[in-house]
Design an enzyme around this catalytic site. Structure first.
Site, PDB file in Angstrom:
ATOM      1  N   ASN A   1       0.986  -1.333   0.300  1.00 35.36           N
ATOM      2  CA  ASN A   1      -0.380   0.353  -0.012  1.00 35.36           C
ATOM      3  C   ASN A   1       0.946   1.226   0.105  1.00 35.36           C
ATOM      4  O   ASN A   1       0.903   1.688   1.255  1.00 35.36           O
ATOM      5  CB  ASN A   1      -0.730   0.504   1.363  1.00 35.36           C
ATOM      6  CG  ASN A   1      -2.183   0.990   0.783  1.00 35.36           C
ATOM      7  OD1 ASN A   1      -2.133   1.937   0.278  1.00 35.36           O
ATOM      8  ND2 ASN A   1      -3.649   0.889   2.260  1.00 35.36           N
TER       9      ASN A   1
ATOM     10  N   HIS B   1      -6.545   2.341  11.991  1.00 37.38           N
ATOM     11  CA  HIS B   1      -7.295   1.309  11.560  1.00 37.38           C
ATOM     12  C   HIS B   1      -8.220   1.752  12.200  1.00 37.38           C
ATOM     13  O   HIS B   1      -9.684   0.512  12.187  1.00 37.38           O
ATOM     14  CB  HIS B   1      -6.317   0.168  11.364  1.00 37.38           C
ATOM     15  CG  HIS B   1      -5.584   0.407   9.666  1.00 37.38           C
ATOM     16  ND1 HIS B   1      -4.339   0.568   9.396  1.00 37.38           N
ATOM     17  CD2 HIS B   1      -5.918  -0.760   8.572  1.00 37.38           C
ATOM     18  CE1 HIS B   1      -4.080   0.872   8.736  1.00 37.38           C
ATOM     19  NE2 HIS B   1      -4.701  -0.404   8.361  1.00 37.38           N
TER      20      HIS B   1
END
Length: 435
Positions: free
Chosen positions: A307, A338
């Site tokens: 990512n 997250h």
């Protein structure tokens, strides 16, 4: 395996696919010079609003409200204050939404709406754009309309000044996924003349489509193997290593497929690699570098390539501004961003320790391993070890319940990160003696 089912039934890719014709239309209209600058901003903003309502329903308000508040803050505060206040507000809002998910999952023991999951994912991407914009303003890369709200200008003038910010925060090619696009890059694309608009390579888009098709076929084949297996609850001893590795493979295939689709949507709308970068701005980097991710024997390199736009954003936002323990602070913030689920706390802490161990292990190995057969054997063993550690971390981050995390910790898979922890301890002592 309910958590696995929820992960793969996520319909974000369907909404991204539905947005594809509108991305092609936007790029075509820009090339044909049929759009004024204001019309381009409005098209992207309207597309983002429509996509948010279609994908999130009433939960779209959870994205619209912080976007509106960010524009107010950017238009009201000075360059030195804007980043601190926008960061505090955006992360507070996102944390409250994640706490709502925790309350539903852990306290009420209910499965949240799929639309709410999509909203949280979009909110996390919004946080990237908000903080990227505020950092650009703070560093002088972007000139903000300071005092816009407080001035005596008419309402229409306020809206015209705020339109680029609204459009950037909610433009539809990046609303549900995709590499982080800076405000400079976004503004250059929208305000640029039609002669500079990037023409789409249909061969490149076709190649990406074939890659997605191949990944989806692999995912279907591997998912059958995983579903027919014992799973973490039924596996025994060494069988658990295979279960974790194959399940992590499914996660990786899903991520690769989503990232290529997201990248294709940005390319189709003209925000991809064909657009030239501003002076001093880092170029466009797609999130998926599958070859490097699957062949590297270094956890640190895997971390930088996984990512990629998010890794670069975390480095700029946290790592470069940390005075002590920057690596640990970066992974701690990533766990917060997250949602701070139990597995995420374990997974990101383990990831930080593994990266630190990786640096020391390979530094000492390069000093003592000379012959090429030994080096080849070393690379093969560390590649296997890297893949198994990454599988362990990935499963820890993705699982939701305490019971699944406990099963993972008590399985044979914990041997691999534990070995790196022991090597880290021994090498730190050795390094201290050398110093």
């Amino acid at each position: 395996m309910d958590w696995l089912q929820q992960f793969f039934l996520h319909p974000v890719s369907l909404y991204q696919g539905a947005a594809f014709p509108f991305a092609l239309l936007f790029n075509y209209l820009c090339i044909m010079d049929s759009f004024s600058t204001r019309a381009r901003y409005l098209f992207l903003l309207a597309g983002g609003g429509a996509l948010a309502l279609a994908a999130m329903g009433s939960f779209a308000l959870l994205v619209f409200i912080p976007a509106f508040c960010t524009v107010v803050l950017v238009s009201s505060l000075g360059p030195q204050e804007v980043h601190r206040w926008t960061f505090f507000f955006q992360m507070s809002w996102q944390t409250l939404c994640h706490l709502g998910l925790h309350y539903t999952e852990y306290y009420l023991q209910e499965t949240p709406s799929t639309r709410f999951y999509i909203t949280l994912s979009s909110l996390m991407l919004l946080t990237q754009r908000v903080t990227s914009l505020s950092l650009d303003i703070c560093e002088g890369k972007v000139e903000a309309a300071v005092g816009g709200i407080q001035s005596r200008s008419s309402l229409s003038e306020h809206l015209c000044k705020a339109l680029p910010y609204f459009s950037y925060l909610l433009f539809f090619p990046a609303l549900l996924g995709g590499p982080l696009c800076s405000f400079q890059r976004f503004q250059a694309r929208v305000q640029g003349p039609s002669s500079l608009c990037s023409r789409i390579s249909f061969w490149a888009l076709t190649w990406r489509g074939l890659q997605i098709l191949g990944l989806e076929c692999l995912k279907v084949a591997l998912s059958r193997v995983v579903r027919e297996g014992a799973g973490l609850t039924g596996c025994q001893q060494l069988e658990c290593i295979y279960v974790v590795w194959s399940t992590a493979g499914l996660f990786k295939l899903t991520y690769y497929s989503h990232w290529i689709l997201d990248d294709s949507l940005l390319q189709a709308s003209g925000f991809g690699s064909g657009l030239s970068s501003s002076p001093g701005e880092e170029g466009y980097i797609p999130d998926a570098d599958i070859w490097t991710l699957e062949t590297t024997h270094r956890i640190s390199l895997f971390t930088r390539k996984w990512n990629q736009s998010t890794a670069r954003w975390l480095r700029r936002l946290i790592f470069q501004h940390s005075r002590g323990w920057p690596l640990l602070q970066t992974f701690a913030f990533s766990a917060w961003w997250h949602g701070l689920h139990p597995g995420q706390v374990l997974g990101f802490f383990c990831w930080a320790v593994m990266v630190e161990a990786d640096y020391l292990i390979h530094t000492f190995a390069n000093l003592f391993i000379r012959s090429w057969p030994t080096r080849l054997l070393y690379r093969a063993l560390t590649w296997v070890h890297t893949q198994l550690i990454i599988a362990y971390i990935m499963l820890a981050v993705e699982v939701r319940s305490f019971s699944s995390v406990w099963l993972l910790c008590n399985s044979y898979n914990s041997f691999f990160p534990m070995m790196y922890c022991i090597l880290l301890f021994l090498l730190l002592k050795t390094k201290h003696k050398f110093n």
